[in-house]
Design a protein around this motif. Structure first.
Motif, PDB file in Angstrom:
ATOM      1  N   SER A 130       0.840  -1.197   0.000  1.00 44.68           N
ATOM      2  CA  SER A 130       0.000   0.000   0.000  1.00 44.68           C
ATOM      3  C   SER A 130       0.875   1.247   0.000  1.00 44.68           C
ATOM      4  O   SER A 130       2.088   1.172   0.203  1.00 44.68           O
ATOM      5  N   PHE A 131       0.252   2.411  -0.202  1.00 42.59           N
ATOM      6  CA  PHE A 131       1.062   3.619  -0.364  1.00 42.59           C
ATOM      7  C   PHE A 131       1.644   4.127   0.947  1.00 42.59           C
ATOM      8  O   PHE A 131       2.554   4.958   0.942  1.00 42.59           O
ATOM      9  N   LYS A 132       1.146   3.612   2.084  1.00 41.48           N
ATOM     10  CA  LYS A 132       1.749   3.919   3.376  1.00 41.48           C
ATOM     11  C   LYS A 132       1.337   2.830   4.362  1.00 41.48           C
ATOM     12  O   LYS A 132       0.332   2.138   4.148  1.00 41.48           O
ATOM     13  N   PRO A 133       2.091   2.634   5.443  1.00 42.23           N
ATOM     14  CA  PRO A 133       1.764   1.576   6.404  1.00 42.23           C
ATOM     15  C   PRO A 133       0.403   1.791   7.054  1.00 42.23           C
ATOM     16  O   PRO A 133      -0.040   2.927   7.258  1.00 42.23           O
ATOM     17  N   GLY A 134      -0.268   0.677   7.356  1.00 38.93           N
ATOM     18  CA  GLY A 134      -1.511   0.746   8.105  1.00 38.93           C
ATOM     19  C   GLY A 134      -2.756   1.000   7.290  1.00 38.93           C
ATOM     20  O   GLY A 134      -3.834   1.210   7.845  1.00 38.93           O
ATOM     21  N   THR A 135      -2.645   1.000   5.967  1.00 35.06           N
ATOM     22  CA  THR A 135      -3.817   1.189   5.112  1.00 35.06           C
ATOM     23  C   THR A 135      -3.808   0.131   4.019  1.00 35.06           C
ATOM     24  O   THR A 135      -2.752  -0.426   3.696  1.00 35.06           O
ATOM     25  N   ASP A 136      -4.985  -0.148   3.455  1.00 38.21           N
ATOM     26  CA  ASP A 136      -5.041  -1.085   2.330  1.00 38.21           C
ATOM     27  C   ASP A 136      -5.228  -0.356   1.003  1.00 38.21           C
ATOM     28  O   ASP A 136      -5.525  -0.972  -0.016  1.00 38.21           O
ATOM     29  N   ASP A 137      -5.031   0.959   1.013  1.00 38.51           N
ATOM     30  CA  ASP A 137      -5.207   1.753  -0.203  1.00 38.51           C
ATOM     31  C   ASP A 137      -4.008   1.546  -1.129  1.00 38.51           C
ATOM     32  O   ASP A 137      -2.886   1.946  -0.816  1.00 38.51           O
ATOM     33  N   LEU A 138      -4.258   0.924  -2.265  1.00 39.29           N
ATOM     34  CA  LEU A 138      -3.197   0.609  -3.220  1.00 39.29           C
ATOM     35  C   LEU A 138      -3.143   1.583  -4.388  1.00 39.29           C
ATOM     36  O   LEU A 138      -2.234   1.507  -5.217  1.00 39.29           O
ATOM     37  N   ARG A 139      -4.082   2.501  -4.446  1.00 38.52           N
ATOM     38  CA  ARG A 139      -4.174   3.403  -5.592  1.00 38.52           C
ATOM     39  C   ARG A 139      -2.925   4.269  -5.716  1.00 38.52           C
ATOM     40  O   ARG A 139      -2.553   4.979  -4.810  1.00 38.52           O
ATOM     41  N   GLU A 140      -2.290   4.150  -6.870  1.00 39.41           N
ATOM     42  CA  GLU A 140      -1.070   4.890  -7.199  1.00 39.41           C
ATOM     43  C   GLU A 140       0.032   4.690  -6.164  1.00 39.41           C
ATOM     44  O   GLU A 140       0.882   5.566  -5.959  1.00 39.41           O
ATOM     45  N   SER A 141       0.027   3.533  -5.512  1.00 41.06           N
ATOM     46  CA  SER A 141       1.116   3.229  -4.592  1.00 41.06           C
ATOM     47  C   SER A 141       2.410   3.051  -5.378  1.00 41.06           C
ATOM     48  O   SER A 141       2.446   2.297  -6.358  1.00 41.06           O
ATOM     49  N   PRO A 142       3.485   3.709  -4.966  1.00 34.31           N
ATOM     50  CA  PRO A 142       4.752   3.515  -5.676  1.00 34.31           C
ATOM     51  C   PRO A 142       5.252   2.082  -5.588  1.00 34.31           C
ATOM     52  O   PRO A 142       5.981   1.621  -6.469  1.00 34.31           O
ATOM     53  N   MET A 143       4.837   1.359  -4.537  1.00 33.98           N
ATOM     54  CA  MET A 143       5.264  -0.032  -4.409  1.00 33.98           C
ATOM     55  C   MET A 143       4.580  -0.917  -5.444  1.00 33.98           C
ATOM     56  O   MET A 143       5.171  -1.886  -5.926  1.00 33.98           O
ATOM     57  N   VAL A 144       3.343  -0.601  -5.798  1.00 31.38           N
ATOM     58  CA  VAL A 144       2.668  -1.342  -6.870  1.00 31.38           C
ATOM     59  C   VAL A 144       3.414  -1.125  -8.185  1.00 31.38           C
ATOM     60  O   VAL A 144       3.660  -2.071  -8.947  1.00 31.38           O
ATOM     61  N   THR A 145       3.791   0.121  -8.441  1.00 36.06           N
ATOM     62  CA  THR A 145       4.541   0.430  -9.661  1.00 36.06           C
ATOM     63  C   THR A 145       5.881  -0.290  -9.674  1.00 36.06           C
ATOM     64  O   THR A 145       6.310  -0.832 -10.702  1.00 36.06           O
ATOM     65  N   LEU A 146       6.553  -0.315  -8.521  1.00 36.92           N
ATOM     66  CA  LEU A 146       7.841  -0.999  -8.422  1.00 36.92           C
ATOM     67  C   LEU A 146       7.693  -2.493  -8.669  1.00 36.92           C
ATOM     68  O   LEU A 146       8.474  -3.087  -9.428  1.00 36.92           O
ATOM     69  N   VAL A 147       6.694  -3.113  -8.040  1.00 35.51           N
ATOM     70  CA  VAL A 147       6.472  -4.551  -8.222  1.00 35.51           C
ATOM     71  C   VAL A 147       6.165  -4.859  -9.680  1.00 35.51           C
ATOM     72  O   VAL A 147       6.700  -5.818 -10.261  1.00 35.51           O
ATOM     73  N   GLU A 148       5.314  -4.054 -10.281  1.00 36.87           N
ATOM     74  CA  GLU A 148       4.952  -4.260 -11.684  1.00 36.87           C
ATOM     75  C   GLU A 148       6.188  -4.181 -12.581  1.00 36.87           C
ATOM     76  O   GLU A 148       6.364  -4.991 -13.502  1.00 36.87           O
ATOM     77  N   ALA A 149       7.067  -3.217 -12.301  1.00 37.33           N
ATOM     78  CA  ALA A 149       8.286  -3.062 -13.101  1.00 37.33           C
ATOM     79  C   ALA A 149       9.220  -4.252 -12.915  1.00 37.33           C
ATOM     80  O   ALA A 149       9.824  -4.736 -13.882  1.00 37.33           O
ATOM     81  N   LEU A 150       9.351  -4.736 -11.681  1.00 41.32           N
ATOM     82  CA  LEU A 150      10.232  -5.880 -11.423  1.00 41.32           C
ATOM     83  C   LEU A 150       9.718  -7.138 -12.119  1.00 41.32           C
ATOM     84  O   LEU A 150      10.503  -7.912 -12.679  1.00 41.32           O
ATOM     85  N   ILE A 151       8.409  -7.333 -12.088  1.00 42.15           N
ATOM     86  CA  ILE A 151       7.829  -8.485 -12.790  1.00 42.15           C
ATOM     87  C   ILE A 151       8.116  -8.375 -14.283  1.00 42.15           C
ATOM     88  O   ILE A 151       8.473  -9.357 -14.943  1.00 42.15           O
ATOM     89  N   GLY A 152       7.975  -7.167 -14.811  1.00 34.92           N
ATOM     90  CA  GLY A 152       8.248  -6.950 -16.227  1.00 34.92           C
ATOM     91  C   GLY A 152       9.692  -7.213 -16.601  1.00 34.92           C
ATOM     92  O   GLY A 152       9.992  -7.524 -17.761  1.00 34.92           O
ATOM     93  N   LYS A 153      10.595  -7.105 -15.628  1.00 38.14           N
ATOM     94  CA  LYS A 153      12.016  -7.371 -15.866  1.00 38.14           C
ATOM     95  C   LYS A 153      12.386  -8.829 -15.590  1.00 38.14           C
ATOM     96  O   LYS A 153      13.559  -9.193 -15.636  1.00 38.14           O
ATOM     97  N   ARG A 168     -11.084  -8.066   0.844  1.00 41.08           N
ATOM     98  CA  ARG A 168     -11.799  -6.919   1.401  1.00 41.08           C
ATOM     99  C   ARG A 168     -11.669  -5.657   0.559  1.00 41.08           C
ATOM    100  O   ARG A 168     -12.279  -4.634   0.883  1.00 41.08           O
ATOM    101  N   LEU A 169     -10.882  -5.710  -0.493  1.00 39.26           N
ATOM    102  CA  LEU A 169     -10.732  -4.536  -1.347  1.00 39.26           C
ATOM    103  C   LEU A 169     -12.012  -4.307  -2.146  1.00 39.26           C
ATOM    104  O   LEU A 169     -12.602  -5.251  -2.670  1.00 39.26           O
ATOM    105  N   VAL A 170     -12.416  -3.061  -2.252  1.00 38.09           N
ATOM    106  CA  VAL A 170     -13.654  -2.738  -2.966  1.00 38.09           C
ATOM    107  C   VAL A 170     -13.441  -1.529  -3.868  1.00 38.09           C
ATOM    108  O   VAL A 170     -12.463  -0.792  -3.743  1.00 38.09           O
ATOM    109  N   GLY A 171     -14.381  -1.324  -4.762  1.00 38.87           N
ATOM    110  CA  GLY A 171     -14.445  -0.109  -5.564  1.00 38.87           C
ATOM    111  C   GLY A 171     -13.206   0.169  -6.379  1.00 38.87           C
ATOM    112  O   GLY A 171     -12.575  -0.729  -6.947  1.00 38.87           O
ATOM    113  N   ALA A 172     -12.836   1.457  -6.419  1.00 44.89           N
ATOM    114  CA  ALA A 172     -11.704   1.901  -7.230  1.00 44.89           C
ATOM    115  C   ALA A 172     -10.398   1.263  -6.772  1.00 44.89           C
ATOM    116  O   ALA A 172      -9.506   1.006  -7.591  1.00 44.89           O
ATOM    117  N   ASN A 173     -10.298   0.990  -5.483  1.00 48.11           N
ATOM    118  CA  ASN A 173      -9.085   0.374  -4.952  1.00 48.11           C
ATOM    119  C   ASN A 173      -8.887  -1.026  -5.537  1.00 48.11           C
ATOM    120  O   ASN A 173      -7.795  -1.388  -5.983  1.00 48.11           O
TER     121      ASN A 173
END
Length: 238
Positions: A130-153, A168-173
């Protein structure tokens, strides 16, 4: 004399403090002037805007966000910055400082990816999605971008983030992570040991309790890429 504490520091640190202070002062002047340009173009009272802005001593005028770490993300900062830049373009204003923020943030993510790839190891364990500790908000998380890039490599990535329960994730998240990493469920680990058993490289993406515990449990075979820049100390208990 000057009414201020006397601080002992390394010579290189003391030299850097002077340059950092003056660079930050210059940055504040440019930021305030660009906001003034935008307010004038959009019909807002720049002095009223900045007066209200400066009233916030918790985030706006404080130590918040001034500790080196990794890139920013989430559902607010990137979105609102883009909205401000869009308003500037429609008003024919070119705020150079504001326009440089997102490219600078993206460069931090690329630097993080490069640090992992430089290890020349394929199996990667990531703590914090997630974009910061203690939340499940993944929207525009830099860690999601990093993971995606590593998988692509070609990296074999596993992830641990106890705050993120895919069920438990819902909606836009939920839509965001399913679009960015459709097979995310197969990458999630249930505990630290499962992550460490997989990883040759451990990427610390957040200053969380789990990250501290993982640092305390790593073996000599693990390479650590700490994107928090040393914000963590090993936990006293596993």
């Amino acid at each position: 004399g000057v009414d201020a504490p006397f601080v002992h520091a390394a010579v290189r640190s003391a030299e850097m403090v002077k340059y950092v202070a003056n660079a930050f002062h210059a940055l504040k002047v440019c930021f305030a002037n660009e906001i003034g340009d935008l307010c004038a173009a959009l019909g807002a009272d720049t002095h009223e805007v900045m007066r209200i802005f400066l009233m916030d001593r918790k985030l706006n005028v404080s130590q918040a966000y001034l500790r080196p770490g990794f890139a920013f993300g989430g559902s607010c900062l990137p979105k609102d910055l883009r909205a401000l830049l869009y308003a500037a373009r429609t008003a024919d204003v070119s705020p150079q400082v504001l326009s440089a923020i997102l490219p600078s943030n993206e460069a931090q993510i690329r630097r993080g990816v490069d640090r992992v790839l430089e290890t020349r190891k394929r199996r990667v364990g990531v703590i914090g999605l997630s974009f910061k500790p203690g939340t499940d908000d993944l929207r525009e998380s830099p860690m999601v971008t990093l993971v995606e890039a590593l998988i692509g490599k070609g990296c074999d990535v596993r992830i641990l983030d106890p705050s993120v329960s895919l069920a438990r994730l819902v909606g836009a998240n939920r839509r965001y992570i399913e679009e960015e990493i459709p097979h995310i469920a197969s990458l999630m680990c249930e505990d630290i040991q499962q992550l460490l058993d997989h990883a040759e490289v451990l990427v610390i993406g957040s200053a969380s309790r789990e990250a501290a515990h993982a640092l305390a449990a790593i073996g000599p075979e693990h390479i650590v890429v700490d994107l928090t820049r040393g914000a963590l100390r090993p936990a006293s208990t596993p």
